[in-house]
Design an enzyme around this catalytic site. Structure first.
Site, PDB file in Angstrom:
ATOM      1  N   SER A  54       0.796  -1.226   0.000  1.00 27.31           N
ATOM      2  CA  SER A  54       0.000   0.000   0.000  1.00 27.31           C
ATOM      3  C   SER A  54       0.830   1.277   0.000  1.00 27.31           C
ATOM      4  O   SER A  54       0.311   2.340  -0.290  1.00 27.31           O
ATOM      5  CB  SER A  54      -0.965   0.020   1.184  1.00 27.31           C
ATOM      6  N   LYS A  94       0.856   4.276   6.738  1.00 27.47           N
ATOM      7  CA  LYS A  94       0.107   5.158   5.834  1.00 27.47           C
ATOM      8  C   LYS A  94       0.680   6.575   5.909  1.00 27.47           C
ATOM      9  O   LYS A  94       1.450   6.904   6.801  1.00 27.47           O
ATOM     10  CB  LYS A  94      -1.385   5.212   6.204  1.00 27.47           C
TER      11      LYS A  94
END
Length: 190
Positions: A54, A94
């Protein structure tokens, strides 16, 4: 001078004690060093690995990072590690896109992400943001929360997904300081 010579001869003749030896000195130094390293890694920094894709191209699956939360308050653009067991039982990496009070909007047709009406310049992403989950936009980030996205926008489950949603800052383990593995990629992460 005779006194000094006499004293050093006397020291040589004095037994060093039952537990005193060079090996003991080395063991004591090793134990102190190990204690200091453990304290640093328990209270100051952590080593956390990336699991998944990700954050590609910024971080790769298997990268190891140094993370710290000492006096840390999340800011836009920071790469953070967070944990939310009901979402995923492992740490999540993230990028912070918006903080408390910011309005976030994503145009899934153009792939543009806007914060407070300004389109973000995001040279770190793999591709524009076209993947939509179940969160409606625009959204205002509540107090004590952050909005996070992965850099690999179309292959990242992040704040666009209601199960993760706006992340309470208490779930943030810390900011990524640098990548430490692989050795060839050692250094700060932007």
């Amino acid at each position: 001078m005779a006194k000094k010579k006499k004293k050093s001869e006397q020291e040589k003749d004095t037994p060093r004690g039952r537990f005193h030896s060079e090996l003991f000195d080395w063991g004591e130094a090793l134990l102190i060093s190990l204690t200091v390293v453990i304290l640093i890694f328990v209270f100051l920094v952590r080593i956390i690995g990336v699991s998944g894709e990700s954050m590609v191209p910024t971080l790769q699956d298997g990268d190891q990072m140094l993370v710290s939360n000492i006096g840390y308050t999340p800011e836009k653009g920071d790469i953070v590690v967070l944990t939310k067991d009901e979402f995923l039982p492992v740490p999540i990496v993230k990028r912070v896109i918006a903080t408390a009070g910011d309005e976030i909007d994503i145009n899934f047709e153009t792939g543009e992400v806007s914060v407070n009406g300004e389109v973000l310049d995001e040279p770190y992403i793999a591709e524009e943001t076209y993947t939509y989950f179940d969160v409606e936009f625009p959204q205002t980030v509540p107090e004590g929360c952050i909005f996070v996205l992965g850099d690999n926008r179309n292959n990242s489950t992040d704040s666009r997904y209601s199960e993760l949603g706006m992340v309470d800052t208490r779930y943030v383990l810390g900011k990524v300081l640098c990548r430490i593995y692989p050795i060839g990629a050692f250094g700060p992460v932007a």
